[in-house]
Every structure is written in C-alpha cells, then in structure tokens.
Design a protein around this motif. Structure first.
Motif, mmCIF file in Angstrom:
data_model
loop_
_atom_site.group_PDB
_atom_site.id
_atom_site.type_symbol
_atom_site.label_atom_id
_atom_site.label_comp_id
_atom_site.label_asym_id
_atom_site.label_seq_id
_atom_site.Cartn_x
_atom_site.Cartn_y
_atom_site.Cartn_z
ATOM 1 N N LEU A 203 1.006 -1.144 0.011
ATOM 2 C CA LEU A 203 -0.105 0.019 0.029
ATOM 3 C C LEU A 203 0.815 1.084 0.101
ATOM 4 O O LEU A 203 0.632 2.100 -0.662
ATOM 5 C CB LEU A 203 -0.773 -0.129 1.414
ATOM 6 C CG LEU A 203 -1.909 1.363 1.581
ATOM 7 C CD1 LEU A 203 -2.944 1.157 0.159
ATOM 8 C CD2 LEU A 203 -2.678 1.100 2.683
ATOM 9 N N SER A 214 -4.818 7.183 -3.045
ATOM 10 C CA SER A 214 -5.530 5.800 -2.820
ATOM 11 C C SER A 214 -6.340 5.557 -1.780
ATOM 12 O O SER A 214 -6.275 5.560 -0.488
ATOM 13 C CB SER A 214 -4.209 4.761 -2.566
ATOM 14 O OG SER A 214 -4.717 3.418 -2.625
ATOM 15 N N TYR A 215 -7.669 5.260 -2.318
ATOM 16 C CA TYR A 215 -8.912 5.329 -1.475
ATOM 17 C C TYR A 215 -9.495 3.704 -1.638
ATOM 18 O O TYR A 215 -9.661 3.187 -2.604
ATOM 19 C CB TYR A 215 -9.946 6.186 -1.935
ATOM 20 C CG TYR A 215 -11.165 6.097 -1.008
ATOM 21 C CD1 TYR A 215 -11.028 6.369 0.226
ATOM 22 C CD2 TYR A 215 -12.365 5.803 -1.712
ATOM 23 C CE1 TYR A 215 -12.193 6.421 1.049
ATOM 24 C CE2 TYR A 215 -13.529 5.451 -0.681
ATOM 25 C CZ TYR A 215 -13.482 5.879 0.336
ATOM 26 O OH TYR A 215 -14.586 5.815 1.482
ATOM 27 N N LEU A 216 -9.502 3.299 -0.265
ATOM 28 C CA LEU A 216 -9.802 1.802 -0.251
ATOM 29 C C LEU A 216 -11.461 1.969 0.251
ATOM 30 O O LEU A 216 -11.461 1.953 1.633
ATOM 31 C CB LEU A 216 -9.100 0.980 0.450
ATOM 32 C CG LEU A 216 -7.649 1.074 0.188
ATOM 33 C CD1 LEU A 216 -6.678 0.046 1.113
ATOM 34 C CD2 LEU A 216 -7.484 0.255 -1.396
ATOM 35 N N ASN A 218 -13.965 -0.245 0.777
ATOM 36 C CA ASN A 218 -14.252 -1.507 1.696
ATOM 37 C C ASN A 218 -12.864 -1.913 2.047
ATOM 38 O O ASN A 218 -12.439 -2.957 1.453
ATOM 39 C CB ASN A 218 -15.177 -2.127 0.909
ATOM 40 C CG ASN A 218 -15.873 -3.134 1.826
ATOM 41 O OD1 ASN A 218 -15.320 -3.349 3.212
ATOM 42 N ND2 ASN A 218 -16.847 -3.734 1.491
ATOM 43 N N LEU A 219 -12.489 -1.554 3.186
ATOM 44 C CA LEU A 219 -11.116 -2.290 3.634
ATOM 45 C C LEU A 219 -11.119 -3.579 3.752
ATOM 46 O O LEU A 219 -10.153 -4.253 3.599
ATOM 47 C CB LEU A 219 -10.628 -1.341 4.846
ATOM 48 C CG LEU A 219 -9.053 -1.625 5.098
ATOM 49 C CD1 LEU A 219 -8.068 -1.123 4.141
ATOM 50 C CD2 LEU A 219 -8.925 -0.737 6.486
ATOM 51 N N TYR A 222 -9.925 -5.843 0.852
ATOM 52 C CA TYR A 222 -8.445 -5.629 0.156
ATOM 53 C C TYR A 222 -7.426 -6.392 1.165
ATOM 54 O O TYR A 222 -7.368 -6.482 2.372
ATOM 55 C CB TYR A 222 -8.073 -4.256 -0.043
ATOM 56 C CG TYR A 222 -8.998 -3.495 -0.776
ATOM 57 C CD1 TYR A 222 -8.702 -3.348 -2.142
ATOM 58 C CD2 TYR A 222 -10.260 -2.878 -0.467
ATOM 59 C CE1 TYR A 222 -9.404 -2.350 -2.990
ATOM 60 C CE2 TYR A 222 -10.815 -2.288 -1.214
ATOM 61 C CZ TYR A 222 -10.481 -1.971 -2.560
ATOM 62 O OH TYR A 222 -11.255 -1.365 -3.545
ATOM 63 N N ALA A 224 -4.533 -5.212 1.699
ATOM 64 C CA ALA A 224 -3.997 -4.148 2.310
ATOM 65 C C ALA A 224 -4.403 -4.099 3.831
ATOM 66 O O ALA A 224 -3.807 -3.365 4.742
ATOM 67 C CB ALA A 224 -3.745 -2.934 1.485
ATOM 68 N N ARG A 225 -5.467 -4.930 3.999
ATOM 69 C CA ARG A 225 -5.940 -4.508 5.592
ATOM 70 C C ARG A 225 -4.836 -4.970 6.653
ATOM 71 O O ARG A 225 -4.990 -4.556 7.701
ATOM 72 C CB ARG A 225 -7.069 -5.379 5.565
ATOM 73 C CG ARG A 225 -7.734 -5.261 6.942
ATOM 74 C CD ARG A 225 -8.254 -4.181 7.505
ATOM 75 N NE ARG A 225 -8.922 -4.037 8.947
ATOM 76 C CZ ARG A 225 -7.843 -3.553 9.788
ATOM 77 N NH1 ARG A 225 -6.767 -3.668 9.585
ATOM 78 N NH2 ARG A 225 -8.663 -3.397 11.031
ATOM 79 N N SER A 237 -13.285 2.030 5.927
ATOM 80 C CA SER A 237 -12.333 2.563 4.626
ATOM 81 C C SER A 237 -11.349 3.025 5.178
ATOM 82 O O SER A 237 -10.920 3.438 6.290
ATOM 83 C CB SER A 237 -13.378 3.500 3.821
ATOM 84 O OG SER A 237 -13.589 4.431 4.712
ATOM 85 N N SER A 238 -10.229 3.219 3.955
ATOM 86 C CA SER A 238 -9.068 3.810 4.321
ATOM 87 C C SER A 238 -8.643 4.762 3.061
ATOM 88 O O SER A 238 -8.826 4.364 1.902
ATOM 89 C CB SER A 238 -7.878 2.491 4.473
ATOM 90 O OG SER A 238 -6.610 2.990 4.559
ATOM 91 N N CYS A 239 -7.860 5.928 3.688
ATOM 92 C CA CYS A 239 -7.384 6.911 2.358
ATOM 93 C C CYS A 239 -6.054 7.132 2.533
ATOM 94 O O CYS A 239 -5.625 7.403 3.653
ATOM 95 C CB CYS A 239 -8.335 7.952 2.375
ATOM 96 S SG CYS A 239 -7.791 9.183 1.256
#
Length: 248
Positions: A203, A214-216, A218-219, A222, A224-225, A237-239
């Motif tokens: 990530l 980079s916007y996720l 629904n974390l 992915y 990358a969680r 979510s993550s940004c």
C-alpha cells in the motif's frame, strides 16, 4: 458514520530567517449562529417536494412500473377485443404491429418493476470504531507544528467521518491520533505504528510510486488490511494520500 483512516506523507520546509516561537496549543473552531436580532432574513433553501415524496414512498415508487405495465397489457387486450380485428396477429396489419410493440413495452415495464423490488441499495449504518483512544505526537516537533497538526485533526474529525489519522514523515510516525487498535500484550494500550513494516508494504509503495491518493472504499475486501494493524478492527475504509512540497 464510517470509520476512516488517512495516511499522509508530508515535507516541511524549515524557515531559517524567522525566529522560532512557541505558540500556545489550542483547538481552533469556527462557529456560525443564526440567532441575530430581528431573525434570519436571508434566502431559505428550496424544498424538493418530488424527491421528498419519492424517499417517503420508496416501495410504491418501485412497484409503479409493474402497475403501469399490467394496465398497459390489459389496455392492449381490451382494445384488441373491441376493435373487431382478428385475435391472431397479422404481420401485414399495422394494428397488429402496434399491439406487438405495446406489448413489448408493457412487459419491459413489468420486468423493470421486478428488478427495482429485488435490488435495493444497502442502507448506511453508524459504525463505532472498536479500539482505544490514542494521541501520540513526535517529541521533536516545534510547538507551532503540533498546533497545526491538532487543528487538522479537529477539522477532519468534525467535518468528515475520519476517526483515525496517521501522518508519516521521512519514515517516522509524527502523529497517531484518534481511535487505534488495542494491543494484545498490554491491555488498554494502543498498537504503535511500525513504520518499518508500513513503508515496506504494498500500500505504501503504491502510493509513493503513483504519487496520488489511494482510497479503499471497503477495507475488508483488500489484502492491504493486514498492513494496517494499528487501525481499529472494524475500520470500514482507508485513504492514503501523498503530498510532497519542494522548496523553490
């Protein structure tokens, strides 16, 4: 309101010709009040009656194409029976071609209504982050920088759904504030951001390589969680955002 996270890498330019001053750290807020003498006389927001009626009668609106299609089918059959035309469709008859077209449109309306009833948007519910409150600030930051960082966090937490903020600068975590995941070793303590593992993750590398946000959304969907163990377990979510400022 969903829990969110913001990963941001920034660069400060030291200003050497200005003396360093220690400014007091205080939260900054902006308030607006309509309690003025004589009352509020400005323009009032317009009300969309159609949108309000549709939102209050969602089931009726979704079923409306079925009723329209059903009535159209009955109307075509009734018109066919009283028009004196043979019930068997005749390709050479303009009336038969019009009836076939009307029947196709009526069936399309019925199928559209069935799709609207079967597919509904997912309702958004409030998610309370599961974790502990954390406020870690790098010890080597000037007071005015700390004041600005706290003001940024206050603005994000009030104006958006962000509930965790992580700022990484030169492979160092300068700010970890908001709700963090609880440590399994020391109960009640937050998990500290391991910048060494973070910068080696996919990530972080993708954000540094692309140089864009980079916007996720629904974390949980992915991989990358697993690279963000310091966030609450139910983070939605993550940004990740990269900002580089170069001296001119």
């Amino acid at each position: 309101m969903e829990a969110g996270a913001l990963l941001r890498s920034i660069s400060w330019i030291p200003i050497r010709h200005l003396p360093r001053r220690c400014l007091p750290i205080f939260p900054r807020s902006l308030r607006a009040s309509s309690d003025v003498q004589g009352g509020y006389r400005g323009p009032k927001p317009k009300k969309d009656w159609v949108a309000d009626w549709v939102s209050n009668n969602d089931d009726t609106v979704r079923s409306l194409p079925i009723y329209v299609g059903g009535l159209s089918l009955l109307a075509v059959l009734f018109n066919r029976s009283i028009s004196g035309i043979a019930p068997v469709a005749d390709a050479s008859s303009s009336q038969s071609r019009a009836d076939l077209l009307t029947l196709g449109l009526a069936v399309t309306n019925v199928l559209t209504g069935l799709v609207w009833l079967s597919i509904r948007p997912k309702s958004i519910s409030v998610v309370n982050p599961q974790g502990v409150t954390c406020q870690r600030i790098h010890y080597d930051l000037p007071d005015y920088v700390v004041s600005e960082l706290l003001w940024i966090w206050e603005s994000l937490s009030v104006a958006t759904c962000c509930r965790s903020l992580i700022i990484v600068y030169q492979d160092n975590c300068v700010l970890q504030i908001g709700v963090a995941a609880e440590s399994s070793i020391n109960s009640g303590d937050p998990i500290i951001v391991d910048t060494t593992k973070l910068v080696q993750g996919s990530l972080y590398e993708s954000v540094m390589k692309s140089g864009s946000q980079s916007y996720l959304a629904n974390l949980s969907l992915y991989p990358a969680r697993s690279e963000l163990p310091f966030l609450p377990s139910n983070t939605q979510s993550s940004c990740s955002h990269l900002e580089i400022k170069e001296s001119q």
